[in-house]
Design an enzyme around this catalytic site. Structure first.
Site, PDB file in Angstrom:
ATOM      1  CG  HIS A 305      -2.079   0.924   1.077  1.00 46.86           C
ATOM      2  ND1 HIS A 305      -2.016   2.264   1.328  1.00 46.86           N
ATOM      3  CD2 HIS A 305      -3.340   0.678   0.656  1.00 46.86           C
ATOM      4  CE1 HIS A 305      -3.198   2.816   1.082  1.00 46.86           C
ATOM      5  NE2 HIS A 305      -4.014   1.865   0.669  1.00 46.86           N
ATOM      6  CG  ASP A 362      -8.331  -4.355  -2.956  1.00 47.03           C
ATOM      7  OD1 ASP A 362      -7.530  -3.423  -3.177  1.00 47.03           O
ATOM      8  OD2 ASP A 362      -9.566  -4.217  -2.973  1.00 47.03           O
TER       9      ASP A 362
END
Ligand code: SDX
Length: 431
Positions: A305, A362
């Site tokens: 991320h 996700d």
């Protein structure tokens, strides 16, 4: 009292630049006067070190794994709130009173139908069309059906409630039409999330039995996706809005940005990765080796991320709901076991630790969606429905921020220096 940073340029000049501070102690160097005073610009591809705005909507601390909407921790909202209430909080800045929540729910219901003429558009998309491409096109088309501008608070409220309600209906409608089935209409006695599951899965030959656990899981799924400060798609929504394009065009552009596998498209890519391991027998170590190889473009989808350099707080909650829902529904999804093994192996691998790569929102979300019966190619549409309140809140904040202007970054030019045109004849081109 304003604090300053002082820079010294390569020609010895110095410049004092004001420091901008956030309520959680973040600090930024205000470079708005830099070019005018020095001729220099800054360089930051991907804007990983650049603040594009001052915002009061969402706070993230990537080092500590903190996420709060209007100051309220995501963990509390997931446990105690609903998606509609969280959408209200993001857009209006405060949790709704009972009357405000009832009024919002009634209006969402009033806006839950899609203009019948839109069905014609849906029926004419090729059956194999990706739902994200359809959604982006049809959200842009909403402007043609609802040309009201946003001059008053009431018109703005009507528009955002219309968007939040209709995008959910449009998603279910496009699924039904892709199956060649009749559209299921929303029911006035159902809540926002229950209605979505009803419109997706109810059929005349097999009435859909609403499962309370699934409705709660869907609320949590959409709460976890509702906003995430200045991510790629939100920055696009703000940027398109900055040219004074309407909110439908801005959200349509955000949907397109979200579609990419490095962003919202990752949830679909995670399932493809897990299915590939499950069906083709790739071992966990083979997958990790590919992900670590600089010669291979493959990445461990659902990991890493730009902001979180620790476990994404949303992934922790999502993982818990995966366990709960699959257990409750007595589903034994082999992909969940593979995901758990992949996570365990990656988190004990120095490459992922050294690069601060942890599961993001996700990684587990696709497994939860599978348990709900959502088709894989609709996973990113589910992300878009969840992110809609955040996009709307951020768009409005941008449009009402006196400091904001049209988005127009600069560049460092690496092309040719000045040179002359070479005639066609010299290039051997017949006139
Ligand atoms: C979302 O921004 C948001 O808030 C987004 C989001 C939201 O709610 O809006 O949180 C939603 O988009 C989540 C992210 C979903 N994407 C994926 O899961 C795709 C896989 N992850 C990545 O490709 C990547 O981690 C990004 C795109 C998410 C972040 O990439 P960055 O911050 O631009 O970092 P990078 O690409 O420069 O990578 C830094 C290093 C590189 O190695 P080096 O060249 O420095 O040696 O980390 C490596 C990368 O190769 N790396 C990975 C990796 N992610 C980064 N290596 C293997 N697998 C990965 N997943």
């Amino acid at each position: 009292m304003t604090e300053y940073a002082t820079i010294t340029l390569d020609d010895g000049r110095t410049m004092k630049l004001p420091i901008v501070k956030g309520t959680e102690g973040e600090k930024a160097i205000d470079i708005r006067a830099l070019r005018a005073e020095t001729g220099y610009i800054t360089y930051d591809p991907g804007f990983g070190n650049t603040g594009s705005c001052r915002s009061r909507i969402t706070f993230m601390d990537g080092e500590k794994g903190i996420l709060r909407y209007r100051g309220i921790p995501i963990e509390e909202l997931a446990r105690r709130s609903s998606f509609v209430e969280t959408a209200y909080l993001l857009i209006n800045g405060e949790l709704p009173t009972s009357d405000e929540l009832i009024r919002t729910s009634v209006k969402l219901n009033d806006h839950s139908l899609v203009h019948e003429d839109m069905n014609t558009f849906y029926r004419n998309f090729p059956r194999a069309s990706h739902p994200m491409g359809i959604l982006s096109a049809m959200v842009n088309a909403l402007r043609s059906f609802y040309p009201t501008l946003l001059n008053t608070e009431e018109e703005f409220e009507q528009t955002f409630l219309r968007l939040i309600s209709k995008v959910r209906t449009m998603a279910a409608l496009s699924y039904k039409i892709s199956l060649g089935h009749n559209v299921e209409y929303p029911r006035p006695d159902y809540t926002y999330c229950t209605n979505f599951l009803h419109m997706m899965f109810n059929s005349p030959v097999r009435p859909y039995k609403v499962h309370r656990k699934l409705v709660k899981a869907l609320n949590v799924f959409w709460i976890l996706h509702a906003d995430h400060e200045q991510n790629c798609s939100t920055s696009v929504v703000r940027s398109v809005g900055s040219s004074r394009a309407n909110i439908y065009a801005s959200v349509s552009a955000g949907i397109s940005a979200l579609w990419g596998p490095l962003h919202g498209g990752a949830n679909q890519a995670v399932i493809s990765m897990l299915e590939n391991i499950n069906e083709n027998g790739a071992t966990i170590s083979q997958v990790l080796r590919k992900a670590k190889s600089k010669k291979d473009t493959f990445r461990l989808m659902g990991f890493g991320h730009r902001v979180y350099k620790t476990y994404d707080p949303r992934a922790k909650i999502m993982k818990k709901y995966c366990d709960d829902v699959l257990k409750k529904l007595n589903i034994n999804d082999p992909l969940l076991n593979i995901a758990r093994k992949l996570e365990e192996a990656a988190l004990s691998d120095s490459y992922f630790a050294d690069h601060n790569l942890y599961p993001n929102v996700d990684f587990y979300s696709g497994i939860l969606l599978r348990a709900m019966g959502i088709p894989t190619n609709m996973f990113t549409v589910m992300f878009a429905i969840g992110r809609l309140p955040g996009w709307i809140a951020q768009w409005r904040e941008h449009m009402t921020d006196p400091e904001q202007k049209i988005t127009r970054p600069r560049q460092v030019y690496l092309g040719y220096n000045k040179r002359s045109y070479v005639s066609m004849e010299k290039r051997g081109i017949e006139d």
